[in-house]
Design a protein around this motif. Sequence first.
Motif, PDB file in Angstrom:
ATOM      1  N   GLN A   1       9.737   5.778 -13.756  1.00  0.00           N
ATOM      2  CA  GLN A   1       8.596   5.265 -13.001  1.00  0.00           C
ATOM      3  C   GLN A   1       7.284   5.642 -13.676  1.00  0.00           C
ATOM      4  O   GLN A   1       6.344   4.838 -13.714  1.00  0.00           O
ATOM      5  CB  GLN A   1       8.638   5.817 -11.580  1.00  0.00           C
ATOM      6  CG  GLN A   1       9.735   5.228 -10.717  1.00  0.00           C
ATOM      7  CD  GLN A   1       9.763   5.841  -9.336  1.00  0.00           C
ATOM      8  OE1 GLN A   1       9.120   6.857  -9.081  1.00  0.00           O
ATOM      9  NE2 GLN A   1      10.512   5.223  -8.432  1.00  0.00           N
TER      10      GLN A   1
ATOM     11  N   ARG B   1       4.452   2.995 -15.012  1.00  0.00           N
ATOM     12  CA  ARG B   1       3.047   3.069 -14.630  1.00  0.00           C
ATOM     13  C   ARG B   1       2.159   3.167 -15.856  1.00  0.00           C
ATOM     14  O   ARG B   1       1.113   2.537 -15.947  1.00  0.00           O
ATOM     15  CB  ARG B   1       2.824   4.271 -13.714  1.00  0.00           C
ATOM     16  CG  ARG B   1       3.498   4.124 -12.352  1.00  0.00           C
ATOM     17  CD  ARG B   1       3.323   5.373 -11.517  1.00  0.00           C
ATOM     18  NE  ARG B   1       4.017   5.242 -10.241  1.00  0.00           N
ATOM     19  CZ  ARG B   1       4.044   6.181  -9.323  1.00  0.00           C
ATOM     20  NH1 ARG B   1       3.427   7.338  -9.529  1.00  0.00           N
ATOM     21  NH2 ARG B   1       4.695   5.988  -8.193  1.00  0.00           N
TER      22      ARG B   1
ATOM     23  N   GLU C   1      -0.940   7.895   3.193  1.00  0.00           N
ATOM     24  CA  GLU C   1      -0.159   8.141   1.984  1.00  0.00           C
ATOM     25  C   GLU C   1      -0.912   7.795   0.707  1.00  0.00           C
ATOM     26  O   GLU C   1      -0.460   8.137  -0.389  1.00  0.00           O
ATOM     27  CB  GLU C   1       1.141   7.332   2.044  1.00  0.00           C
ATOM     28  CG  GLU C   1       2.051   7.727   3.207  1.00  0.00           C
ATOM     29  CD  GLU C   1       3.333   6.920   3.229  1.00  0.00           C
ATOM     30  OE1 GLU C   1       3.509   6.074   2.322  1.00  0.00           O
ATOM     31  OE2 GLU C   1       4.156   7.129   4.140  1.00  0.00           O
TER      32      GLU C   1
ATOM     33  N   LYS D   1       0.649   0.797  -4.817  1.00  0.00           N
ATOM     34  CA  LYS D   1       1.185   2.005  -4.192  1.00  0.00           C
ATOM     35  C   LYS D   1       2.500   2.455  -4.823  1.00  0.00           C
ATOM     36  O   LYS D   1       2.673   3.635  -5.135  1.00  0.00           O
ATOM     37  CB  LYS D   1       1.380   1.756  -2.694  1.00  0.00           C
ATOM     38  CG  LYS D   1       1.998   2.931  -1.956  1.00  0.00           C
ATOM     39  CD  LYS D   1       2.250   2.604  -0.494  1.00  0.00           C
ATOM     40  CE  LYS D   1       2.907   3.774   0.219  1.00  0.00           C
ATOM     41  NZ  LYS D   1       3.221   3.466   1.636  1.00  0.00           N
ATOM     42  N   GLU D   2       3.440   1.527  -4.998  1.00  0.00           N
ATOM     43  CA  GLU D   2       4.797   1.902  -5.392  1.00  0.00           C
ATOM     44  C   GLU D   2       5.061   1.812  -6.889  1.00  0.00           C
ATOM     45  O   GLU D   2       5.932   2.517  -7.394  1.00  0.00           O
ATOM     46  CB  GLU D   2       5.802   1.011  -4.648  1.00  0.00           C
ATOM     47  CG  GLU D   2       5.772   1.166  -3.136  1.00  0.00           C
ATOM     48  CD  GLU D   2       6.171   2.560  -2.686  1.00  0.00           C
ATOM     49  OE1 GLU D   2       6.883   3.258  -3.436  1.00  0.00           O
ATOM     50  OE2 GLU D   2       5.769   2.952  -1.568  1.00  0.00           O
ATOM     51  N   GLU D   3       4.345   0.959  -7.600  1.00  0.00           N
ATOM     52  CA  GLU D   3       4.629   0.750  -9.012  1.00  0.00           C
ATOM     53  C   GLU D   3       3.504   1.230  -9.930  1.00  0.00           C
ATOM     54  O   GLU D   3       3.587   1.085 -11.150  1.00  0.00           O
ATOM     55  CB  GLU D   3       4.903  -0.739  -9.266  1.00  0.00           C
ATOM     56  CG  GLU D   3       6.058  -1.293  -8.445  1.00  0.00           C
ATOM     57  CD  GLU D   3       6.212  -2.794  -8.601  1.00  0.00           C
ATOM     58  OE1 GLU D   3       5.735  -3.325  -9.630  1.00  0.00           O
ATOM     59  OE2 GLU D   3       6.802  -3.428  -7.712  1.00  0.00           O
TER      60      GLU D   3
ATOM     61  N   TYR E   1       0.957  -3.549  -2.583  1.00  0.00           N
ATOM     62  CA  TYR E   1       2.173  -2.754  -2.531  1.00  0.00           C
ATOM     63  C   TYR E   1       2.544  -2.282  -3.931  1.00  0.00           C
ATOM     64  O   TYR E   1       3.047  -1.174  -4.116  1.00  0.00           O
ATOM     65  CB  TYR E   1       3.306  -3.570  -1.922  1.00  0.00           C
ATOM     66  CG  TYR E   1       4.594  -2.787  -1.759  1.00  0.00           C
ATOM     67  CD1 TYR E   1       4.765  -1.944  -0.661  1.00  0.00           C
ATOM     68  CD2 TYR E   1       5.622  -2.889  -2.692  1.00  0.00           C
ATOM     69  CE1 TYR E   1       5.948  -1.221  -0.496  1.00  0.00           C
ATOM     70  CE2 TYR E   1       6.806  -2.168  -2.533  1.00  0.00           C
ATOM     71  CZ  TYR E   1       6.952  -1.337  -1.443  1.00  0.00           C
ATOM     72  OH  TYR E   1       8.121  -0.614  -1.295  1.00  0.00           O
TER      73      TYR E   1
ATOM     74  N   ASP F   1       0.045   3.115   4.445  1.00  0.00           N
ATOM     75  CA  ASP F   1       1.188   2.863   5.321  1.00  0.00           C
ATOM     76  C   ASP F   1       0.790   3.037   6.790  1.00  0.00           C
ATOM     77  O   ASP F   1       1.468   3.708   7.571  1.00  0.00           O
ATOM     78  CB  ASP F   1       2.351   3.796   4.976  1.00  0.00           C
ATOM     79  CG  ASP F   1       3.673   3.313   5.574  1.00  0.00           C
ATOM     80  OD1 ASP F   1       3.767   2.117   5.892  1.00  0.00           O
ATOM     81  OD2 ASP F   1       4.595   4.144   5.734  1.00  0.00           O
TER      82      ASP F   1
ATOM     83  N   GLN G   1      -5.687   5.420  -5.970  1.00  0.00           N
ATOM     84  CA  GLN G   1      -5.282   4.157  -5.361  1.00  0.00           C
ATOM     85  C   GLN G   1      -6.388   3.600  -4.469  1.00  0.00           C
ATOM     86  O   GLN G   1      -6.597   2.382  -4.422  1.00  0.00           O
ATOM     87  CB  GLN G   1      -4.002   4.366  -4.556  1.00  0.00           C
ATOM     88  CG  GLN G   1      -2.795   4.731  -5.401  1.00  0.00           C
ATOM     89  CD  GLN G   1      -1.599   5.134  -4.573  1.00  0.00           C
ATOM     90  OE1 GLN G   1      -1.711   5.391  -3.373  1.00  0.00           O
ATOM     91  NE2 GLN G   1      -0.427   5.199  -5.195  1.00  0.00           N
TER      92      GLN G   1
ATOM     93  N   THR H   1      -1.939  -1.028   3.381  1.00  0.00           N
ATOM     94  CA  THR H   1      -0.727  -0.974   2.557  1.00  0.00           C
ATOM     95  C   THR H   1      -0.547   0.376   1.885  1.00  0.00           C
ATOM     96  O   THR H   1       0.529   0.974   1.957  1.00  0.00           O
ATOM     97  CB  THR H   1      -0.769  -2.080   1.486  1.00  0.00           C
ATOM     98  OG1 THR H   1      -0.885  -3.360   2.127  1.00  0.00           O
ATOM     99  CG2 THR H   1       0.494  -2.053   0.642  1.00  0.00           C
TER     100      THR H   1
END
Length: 224
Positions: free
Chosen positions: A9, A13, A112, A42-44, A39, A175, A117, A172
């Motif tokens: 990961q 990134r 979160e 946040k996640e990727e 999203y 969360d 971000q 987003t």
Amino acid sequence: MAQVKDQAQVRVRHRVRRNPRKDAVHLFQCLLHPFAAFYGVKEEGKGSPVGSAFILIVFFFSAVMERQNTGYPFNYNDLSDLNVWLIGAKTFGLFALWVVGNWAVATWMDGEGKAAQIVVVSAYAIVPYVASAIVTTLLSNVLLREEGVFLDYLTVVGCLWSGTLMLIGLQTIHDYGFVRNLQSMALTAMAMGIIVFLGMLFYTLFQQTYLFVYTIYNEALFRW
């Protein structure tokens, strides 16, 4: 396996953030498909800090351009009284206050999202507003005063679009639910006011302390 996944990961990134073409594509995805695109922030790890800084620079120059280059029928500013520091405070300063305030509120409300971000989401969210400011400034030089209502429409569309993106983006990455996100944004605005108040308070106290010490110093020199 978990460690290998985390390393993968990190590599993803790293690669995404250093690909300008993918960053530009992701920016347009944020404008058109904000839920999925934010999203990814946040996640990727998608979203470019460098691109965010560039957006802020454009934001600043668009504010200068709007003040100085708006067409004569719509411009009521004194063009000789330009204060770039004030414009910088209204652009860079307000943006920094928003990020700090939202980060502080999110920390308190178990959000979160990370500070980086929040920067990316907030910068990407203001793109429609900045674009509308540039377009309206250019159109103001070719439209008549009676046609100025179209400029107002463009400004409203830009503001609503940016506001919607900000709402979706923060919801987003933190969360949150819709209501909790609205509460967070309202508290962020309050936090910005508190930060400004405390800053002015400390500045006033510092100024008074400096004058007090300076007066005592001059008195000491006079007596000796």
